[in-house]
Design an enzyme around this catalytic site. Structure first.
Site, short mmCIF file in Angstrom:
data_model
loop_
_atom_site.label_atom_id
_atom_site.label_comp_id
_atom_site.label_asym_id
_atom_site.label_seq_id
_atom_site.Cartn_x
_atom_site.Cartn_y
_atom_site.Cartn_z
N HIS A 64 8.29 4.82 35.02
CA HIS A 64 8.40 4.30 33.65
C HIS A 64 8.96 2.88 33.57
O HIS A 64 8.94 2.27 32.50
CB HIS A 64 9.25 5.25 32.80
CG HIS A 64 8.59 6.58 32.60
ND1 HIS A 64 7.39 6.73 31.93
CD2 HIS A 64 8.93 7.82 33.02
CE1 HIS A 64 7.04 8.01 31.93
NE2 HIS A 64 7.95 8.71 32.59
N ARG A 96 11.24 5.94 42.83
CA ARG A 96 10.32 6.88 42.17
C ARG A 96 8.99 6.18 41.90
O ARG A 96 8.91 5.30 41.04
CB ARG A 96 10.92 7.38 40.86
CG ARG A 96 9.96 8.36 40.18
CD ARG A 96 10.61 9.16 39.09
NE ARG A 96 10.74 8.45 37.82
CZ ARG A 96 10.93 9.06 36.65
NH1 ARG A 96 11.06 10.39 36.61
NH2 ARG A 96 11.05 8.35 35.55
N ASP A 110 6.78 1.79 54.13
CA ASP A 110 6.67 0.59 54.97
C ASP A 110 7.55 -0.56 54.47
O ASP A 110 8.01 -1.37 55.28
CB ASP A 110 5.20 0.14 55.10
CG ASP A 110 4.45 0.95 56.17
OD1 ASP A 110 5.08 1.78 56.85
OD2 ASP A 110 3.23 0.74 56.31
N GLU A 126 9.38 19.53 36.54
CA GLU A 126 9.51 19.10 35.14
C GLU A 126 8.38 19.63 34.26
O GLU A 126 7.95 18.98 33.33
CB GLU A 126 9.61 17.57 35.05
CG GLU A 126 8.61 16.80 35.89
CD GLU A 126 8.87 15.31 35.87
OE1 GLU A 126 9.70 14.83 35.09
OE2 GLU A 126 8.20 14.60 36.63
N ASP A 158 10.69 15.65 30.45
CA ASP A 158 9.30 16.14 30.57
C ASP A 158 9.25 17.66 30.44
O ASP A 158 8.29 18.20 29.86
CB ASP A 158 8.70 15.70 31.91
CG ASP A 158 8.19 14.27 31.85
OD1 ASP A 158 7.36 13.98 30.97
OD2 ASP A 158 8.64 13.44 32.65
#
Ligand SMILES: O=C(O)C(=O)C[C@H](O)[C@@H](O)CO
Length: 263
Positions: free
Chosen positions: A46, A71, A85, A150, A176
């Site tokens: 988000h 996230r 990476d 969620e 959520d």
């Protein structure tokens, strides 16, 4: 090898208090890193982050006592490869709903033969540009995979997801979950809270650490009492908004005072 201190503490069930970063800014991440939080979520689900902004935040958090958690927008193998990476060691994957999805995520985090992470860290920051000689041998053990439960489907499959070896922690997304339960914007609804509390207990009964995010201090205390191990207690954007509103309020009736509803 660079030790993942967040993972070590999580597996030892040491309580870790976190903060959400959605400003997508390395300078703000440095400030948060100096504030004393155990972990900081660089949120690309988000927050308006891309690979470069995540990299910059990883670099700035590295010089602070906090540990970064990244996230991605969703649990795609190609995103995970890029994040590992650039040196992310802990990933928080949104909306994990079944065991097969969790199994695929674990595989994306591990080199063959244990998984299917692509080779190439030798030219990347993860191996500190090939200055960590045993990187490929030691990398898997320092990756920490957190999955977000969620949705009702995720709750239904919680035990099966927790049983996947390589899932290091289960994190409840109350906003959520509330939406999926038909209580959009109201994570305080009694049915949502009952589901959250039960999930915290079920995760621990599976032998895995439980995590959650809420901006409500009383709820956080409750979740910690129930045994949650990694709890995020706020997010940079609403904190900044509220602080600016407080600053302006004595001088202007138009000061912004957003409700703190935790979504
Ligand atoms: O469902 C949730 O709760 C989350 O996944 C966290 C949200 O993205 C949001 O509350 C972050 O501010």
């Amino acid at each position: 090898m660079i030790e993942n201190v967040f993972k070590r503490k999580l597996l030892a069930r040491e309580r870790q208090i976190g903060l959400w970063l959605a400003m997508a800014d390395a300078y703000a991440a440095s400030i948060a890193g100096q504030a004393g939080f155990d972990w900081l979520v660089i949120d690309a689900e988000h927050g308006p982050n891309d690979l470069r902004s995540i990299l910059a935040q990883l670099q700035s958090i590295e010089s602070t006592p906090s540990m970064p958690v990244v996230r991605p927008p969703q649990g795609e193998g190609w995103m995970i490869k890029q994040l590992l990476d650039i040196g992310a060691q802990t990933l928080l994957i949104p909306m994990v709903e079944n065991a097969e999805q969790a199994r695929q995520l674990v595989a994306a985090c591990r080199y063959p033969p244990r998984g299917r992470r692509g080779m190439g860290a030798g030219i990347a920051r993860a191996s500190r540009f090939n200055t960590i000689p045993d990187y490929v041998d030691a990398a898997d053990d320092q990756i920490c995979l957190l999955v977000q439960i969620e949705s009702r489907q995720g709750l239904d499959n919680l035990e099966a997801i927790a049983a996947i070896e390589g899932v290091d922690g289960l994190f409840i997304g109350p906003a959520d979950l509330a939406a999926d339960m038909g209580h959009t914007g109201n994570m305080h609804h009694s049915a949502v809270q009952a589901a959250v509390e039960s999930a915290i207990g079920r995760i621990q009964a599976c032998g895995k650490p439980a995590g959650i995010l809420t901006f409500d201090v009383d709820l956080n205390r409750r979740y910690l009492e129930l045994g949650a191990t990694f709890v995020a207690v706020g997010a940079d954007v609403p904190i900044f908004t509220a602080a600016l509103g407080d600053l302006l309020a004595p001088y202007s009736a138009s000061a912004t005072r957003p409700p703190s509803r935790g979504y």
